[in-house]
Design an enzyme around this catalytic site. Structure first.
Site, PDB file in Angstrom:
ATOM      1  CB  SER A 148      -0.896   0.021   1.245  1.00 49.34           C
ATOM      2  OG  SER A 148      -1.605   1.247   1.361  1.00 49.34           O
ATOM      3  CE1 TYR A 161      -4.183  -1.811   4.934  1.00 48.75           C
ATOM      4  CE2 TYR A 161      -3.500   0.425   4.384  1.00 48.75           C
ATOM      5  CZ  TYR A 161      -3.944  -0.827   3.990  1.00 48.75           C
ATOM      6  OH  TYR A 161      -4.142  -1.089   2.656  1.00 48.75           O
TER       7      TYR A 161
END
Length: 256
Positions: A148, A161
């Site tokens: 990501s 995350y």
């Protein structure tokens, strides 16, 4: 002939979003896919759509890839149901919003498990077979891990995350160093803000969309198929001299 002609790919989190679009790209390019996920209804629906594109091109296995025994079940099912395995896409992931001060240990661990532990478990279970097959037929295999933008630029409300996705990028490099000499290339793809079922609700917020437009060089959110195209490239022979790399697909977010 398509670039995945007669190849078999396994895609975790394959029932929707980026996973679904990656499966579609591979099927359109001549390959077959096994979709892995927790929700049978989504997996079955996606397989039906893919099999309309090309009959018998898609199947699924229900499993929670954060659990070692369930990943072992996936390995055993694949050994029974397919003679070869060419590509693994570790796409399963998810998050929640929380600051460090409010983040519980359980939620921290849940996000690490779904984004990072799953990549480790699937790679550990399936890579030995890929190595043996590569040695036998002389054709490279490929693992693509979905990281990501958040692994490059941390977010204050997603520390768990961001930490997990940064770890995916570095795990990818370590795995590439181990497996590449044995015929298995390993790369990662880092999407920026992308429209998927998981992000749809947030993208309905006009203020959030305006922030993305202002801070992204391309001034828009990405589509799942745009990320899938890059994943498919990394998995294909077109990327035959690339391993241990992370492909950032963020619309130019880090430029601004």
């Amino acid at each position: 002939m398509g670039r995945f002609q007669d190849q078999i790919a396994v895609i975790t989190g394959g029932g929707s979003g980026i996973g679904e679009q990656t499966a579609r790209r591979i099927v359109l390019d001549g390959g077959s896919v096994f979709l892995i996920g927790r929700t049978e209804e989504k997996l079955k629906g996606t397989c039906n759509l893919l099999n309309e594109i090309r009959p018998n091109s898609a199947d699924y296995i229900v499993a929670d890839v954060t659990q070692e025994e369930e990943v072992q079940h996936v390995k055993e099912e694949l050994e029974e149901r397919t003679p070869l395995l060419h590509v693994v896409v570790n796409n399963a992931g998810g998050s929640s919003q929380s600051t460090i001060m409010d983040l519980s240990l359980d939620e921290w661990q849940r996000v690490q498990d779904v984004n990072l532990t799953s990549v480790f478990l699937v790679s550990k279970c399936l890579s030995p077979r890929m190595v043996k097959e590569a040695e036998r037929d002389g054709n490279n295999r490929a693992i693509v891990n979905v990281a990501s933008l958040s692994g490059h630029k941390a977010g204050a409300e997603i520390p768990h995350y961001s930490a997990a996705k940064a770890s995916v990028i570095h795990f990818t490099k370590a795995l590439a160093a181990e497996l590449s000499p044995k015929g298995v290339r390993v790369n990662s793809v880092s999407p920026g803000f992308t429209r998927t079922p998981l992000t749809e609700e947030g993208l309905e917020n006009e203020r959030f969309k305006e922030t993305i437009r202002r801070k992204t060089a391309l001034q828009r959110v990405g589509d799942a198929d745009e990320i899938a195209n890059v994943i498919a490239f990394a998995a294909s022979k077109e990327a035959s001299y690339m391993t241990g790399s992370d492909l950032l697909v963020d619309g130019g977010w880090l430029l601004t």
